[in-house]
Design a protein around this motif. Structure first.
Motif, mmCIF file in Angstrom:
data_model
loop_
_atom_site.group_PDB
_atom_site.id
_atom_site.type_symbol
_atom_site.label_atom_id
_atom_site.label_comp_id
_atom_site.label_asym_id
_atom_site.label_seq_id
_atom_site.Cartn_x
_atom_site.Cartn_y
_atom_site.Cartn_z
ATOM 1 N N LEU A 179 49.141 -6.774 -50.734
ATOM 2 C CA LEU A 179 49.228 -5.826 -50.029
ATOM 3 C C LEU A 179 49.233 -5.948 -48.408
ATOM 4 N N LEU A 223 53.455 -2.936 -50.889
ATOM 5 C CA LEU A 223 52.828 -3.822 -51.916
ATOM 6 C C LEU A 223 53.658 -4.683 -52.689
ATOM 7 N N ALA A 272 44.723 -5.817 -55.239
ATOM 8 C CA ALA A 272 46.106 -6.161 -55.297
ATOM 9 C C ALA A 272 46.101 -7.692 -55.746
ATOM 10 N N ARG A 276 42.992 -4.761 -50.783
ATOM 11 C CA ARG A 276 43.661 -5.954 -50.740
ATOM 12 C C ARG A 276 43.246 -6.946 -52.122
ATOM 13 N N LEU A 297 48.646 0.482 -57.361
ATOM 14 C CA LEU A 297 47.306 -0.431 -57.775
ATOM 15 C C LEU A 297 46.481 0.329 -58.804
ATOM 16 N N MET A 327 49.224 -9.095 -56.837
ATOM 17 C CA MET A 327 50.075 -8.725 -55.976
ATOM 18 C C MET A 327 49.617 -8.870 -54.451
#
Length: 557
Positions: free
Chosen positions: A284, A289, A277, A274, A308, A282
Motif C-alpha cells: 500500500l 494498493l 497489506a 501497510r 484490505l 500486497m
DNA sequence: GCCGTTTTCGGCCCGACTGTTTTCAGTCG
C-alpha cells in the motif's frame, strides 16, 4: 483502563525511548532508530499502565518491544533514567531538541555541524552561519547556509499547533480558491484537519487537475502566501501569512482514494494498514494498493479499505486506537453526526455573562435547526429566579428548558442549595477554578438536581491537562445517571476525545453543548461533535440527540 | 533492535524535493 498517573509514567518512558532514537539517528544507526521510535510509540499509545505491564512480565508481548528494550524500560521504571541515554548524550553533547527544530536540519547535519565546527546550540549555529563557516562544509553551500539562518529565526519564534477551529476556515478558503481554477476536478483537505484533531500543525490539500502546473502556479502565488518553501509539479509547500505551512499535492483520479487515505493518516494508522497489506502479500502506498505490479485499488478510500478486508473507517477514528481491528470485524460504531443534534443544553444570555438576549439566542438556535435549547445562566447572577423562569417561558422559536449553571466549590459542594436548583428544568454543575478536580466532581454528582457536569476537567487548549481520574468520574456518572459534557468551545473541547471514549465504553451518557455566550457561538457545536466522534460516540450515547419529550423524561421533569 | 503463513537471518515505507553533486544524500511527511 487509563489513569493519569499511568499516563505520566508512560509518557516518561516514551520520551526517553524517543531521545535514544534521536541519538541513534545521529549516529546513523537507521534500524535501531526505527526500533526505538516504534517502541516509544507503543508505550505512548498503550492504554494501560506501563508499570502494571512490567510488573506482570508482559512487556515483551507489546509490539516492537523485545528483550533489550524491555530491560531498558525496567531500568527507566526503577531508576527514572537510562544509562544508555546518558552515555549517548555524552558522546554528542548537543542541544538536540533545538537544533532538530530548525527546518532542513536533521540528525546527519547535526552530527556534521558538531564534528566539524563544534556546534552545540542554536546560538552556535547562528554564529557560524553568519561567519559563513557552514557553506564550506561538505554537502553544504551558500543556499543551505542562508536557509539555515532563515529557519533559525522561525525555530525561535515557532508558533505551536493551532486550534482546529482557527485553521478550518483558512483551509476552506484555499480549497474554494483552488476549486475555481479551470481544469481542477477535486480538492480535498486531508491530514489532521480531516481527522478533526483538536489542534493542527499544518494544512494538507490534495487535488486532481488536468493542468498541474497551473494549479501549482496559482497555489504558490495566492494572497495568503508569505513564502514558497518548495515548488514542484506534484508537490508544493508554502508558508502562509498566518504562520503555518500548507502542502498541496496533485494526483490522478485513479489513485486519489489511496492518496487521500495516505495523507489523512494518522501515521500510526497508515503503518497498521501497510502491515495488513503486507500480510496479504500486497503493498500500500499513496499510489494505490498493489499485488505485484497490478493496482488492485486506489480510486476511492472505501475501495482500498475493502480490498484490505476492512469496512470504511471514518477519518476521525484513524488514530490506531483499535479502529482497524473493529473494521476487520465489521464492528465500527455508527458515529454521531451534527445532524443528529436536536438541542443545545448549555448557553448564556444577558441574564449572566452572555452578550445576547434570550430571544436572539433562541431565534438563531432555531435557524441552526435546534428543536430545543436550555438557557443555563450562572446561578450567582440570577437573583430573581421567577423572573428568569418567566422570561424563558415567553420564548417561542424553539422549545426551551429553563436551566442554570451552578459552580462546584472547592469542597465539592454547590454554590446554591438543592432546594432552589430543583426549580430549574436542567442543572449544569461545573468547576471554574483549579485543584482537587476528581473529588469535587464525585461529590457534586451526588446532588440529586445535577443533570450534567459541564466542561468536566476544566482544561484549556495550550495548557497542560489538569489531573483528573476520569475512570472514577465516568464510572460514578454512569451509576448516577449524570451526563458528562463535551463542551464545544474550540479552546476547551472538554471532555476530550479519549475521555469521551472512556465514557462511551462505561455506558456513561454525554451531552454535546455549545456553552455559547453569543448567538454566533451556537455554531461551535460542530467542534464538539467532531470530538465526540473521535471518542467513538454514537447518537444514543448523546442525550441531546433525543427528542424533547424523551429528554424531559430522562431529566425527570 | 525487532520480527517471521515469505524468513531464527536479513529485511525494516517510500516518494518528492532541494541543493549539492556529476549520480546522490539529507530531509520531510
Amino acid at each position: 483502563m487509563h489513569n493519569i498517573y499511568a499516563l505520566m509514567k508512560n509518557h516518561l518512558v516514551a520520551h526517553i525511548l524517543n531521545r535514544v532514537a534521536d541519538y541513534m539517528e545521529l549516529r546513523g544507526d537507521e534500524f535501531r532508530t526505527k526500533a526505538y521510535r516504534r517502541a516509544a510509540r507503543t508505550v505512548e499509545f498503550l492504554g494501560e499502565d506501563i508499570e502494571d505491564v512490567a510488573a506482570q512480565g508482559r512487556l515483551r508481548e507489546l509490539p516492537g518491544i523485545g528483550e533489550n528494550i524491555a530491560a531498558k524500560i525496567e531500568e527507566i521504571l526503577s531508576t527514572g533514567s537510562l544509562s544508555l541515554l546518558e552515555r549517548l548524550a555524552g558522546e554528542y553533547p548537543v542541544d538536540l531538541d533545538s537544533l532538530l527544530s530548525v527546518e532542513g536540519v536533521g540528525p546527519k547535519t547535526v552530527k556534521l555541524l558538531y564534528e566539524e565546527l563544534g556546534i552545540k546550540t542554536l546560538d552556535d549555529l547562528e554564529e557560524q552561519a553568519r561567519r559563513h563557516r557552514i557553506r564550506r562544509l561538505r554537502g553544504m553551500g551558500e543556499k543551505k547556509e542562508a536557509m539555515i539562518l532563515r529557519n533559525i529565526e522561525l525555530a525561535r519564534s515557532r508558533i505551536s499547533r493551532r486550534p482546529l477551529a482557527y485553521v478550518v476556515p483558512l483551509a476552506s478558503r484555499i480549497k474554494s480558491e483552488l476549486l475555481e481554477l479551470e481544469g481542477v476536478r477535486r480538492v480535498e483537505v486531508a491530514g489532521s484537519i480531516r481527522r478533526g484533531r483538536e489542534t493542527v500543525g499544518d494544512i494538507d490539500i490534495l487535488v486532481t487537475a488536468t493542468d498541474p502546473h497551473r494549479v501549482m502556479d496559482h497555489f504558490t502565488s495566492m494572497d495568503l502566501v508569505e513564502e514558497v518553501v518548495v515548488k514542484g509539479p506534484k508537490k508544493s509547500t508554502v508558508r502562509l501569512r498566518e504562520g503555518l505551512d500548507c502542502d498541496l499535492r496533485v494526483f490522478d483520479d485513479e489513485v486519489f482514494g489511496a492518496a487521500l487515505l495516505y495523507f489523512t493518516g494518522s501515521w500510526e494508522f497508515n503503518v497498521e494498514l501497510r502491515r495488513i497489506a503486507i500480510s496479504s502479500s500486497m503493498k500500500l502506498s499513496e499510489y494505490g494498493l498493489f499485488r505485484g505490479d497490478e493496482r488492485v485499488a486506489g480510486r476511492t478510500e472505501a475501495e482500498v479499505l475493502e480490498a484490505l478486508g476492512l469496512t470504511y473507517i471514518e477519518p476521525e477514528l484513524r488514530e490506531n486506537r483499535g479502529e482497524v481491528a473493529a473494521a476487520a470485524e465489521g464492528k465500527l460504531p455508527d458515529l454521531v453526526n451534527l445532524s443528529d443534534i436536536r438541542g443545545d443544553l448549555h448557553m448564556h444570555t444577558l441574564f449572566s455573562d452572555g452578550i445576547d438576549a434570550m430571544e436572539y439566542m433562541a431565534e438563531y438556535a432555531s435557524i441552526l435547526g435546534r428543536e430545543y435549547i436550555a438557557f443555563t445562566d450562572h446561578a450567582r447572577y440570577i437573583d430573581d429566579v421567577d423572573a428568569y423562569l418567566r422570561a424563558a417561558e415567553r420564548i417561542e422559536d424553539v422549545e426551551v428548558l429553563a436551566g442554570v449553571e451552578v459552580n462546584i466549590l472547592y469542597d465539592g459542594s454547590l454554590e446554591v442549595p438543592d432546594k432552589i436548583l430543583q426549580d430549574f428544568d436542567l442543572v449544569v454543575a461545573s468547576i471554574h477554578d483549579p485543584g482537587n478536580i476528581t473529588e469535587r466532581l464525585l461529590r457534586a454528582m451526588e446532588h440529586d438536581p445535577v443533570d450534567i457536569i459541564g466542561h468536566p476537567t476544566g482544561r484549556v487548549l495550550g495548557s497542560p491537562d489538569p489531573l483528573v481520574d476520569m475512570e472514577r468520574v465516568v464510572e460514578r456518572a454512569s451509576e448516577l445517571g449524570v451526563a458528562l459534557e463535551v463542551n464545544s468551545n474550540p479552546l476547551r473541547l472538554d471532555l476530550r476525545d479519549t475521555h469521551v471514549r472512556m465514557a462511551v465504553d462505561a455506558g456513561c451518557r454525554i451531552a454535546i453543548n455549545s456553552d455559547a455566550h453569543s448567538r454566533g457561538a451556537l455554531e461551535n457545536i460542530r467542534w464538539g461533535v467532531i470530538t465526540a466522534r473521535r471518542g467513538w460516540a454514537e447518537p444514543d450515547d448523546v442525550i441531546n440527540t433525543m427528542g424533547i419529550r424523551k429528554l424531559r423524561r430522562w431529566l425527570g421533569n
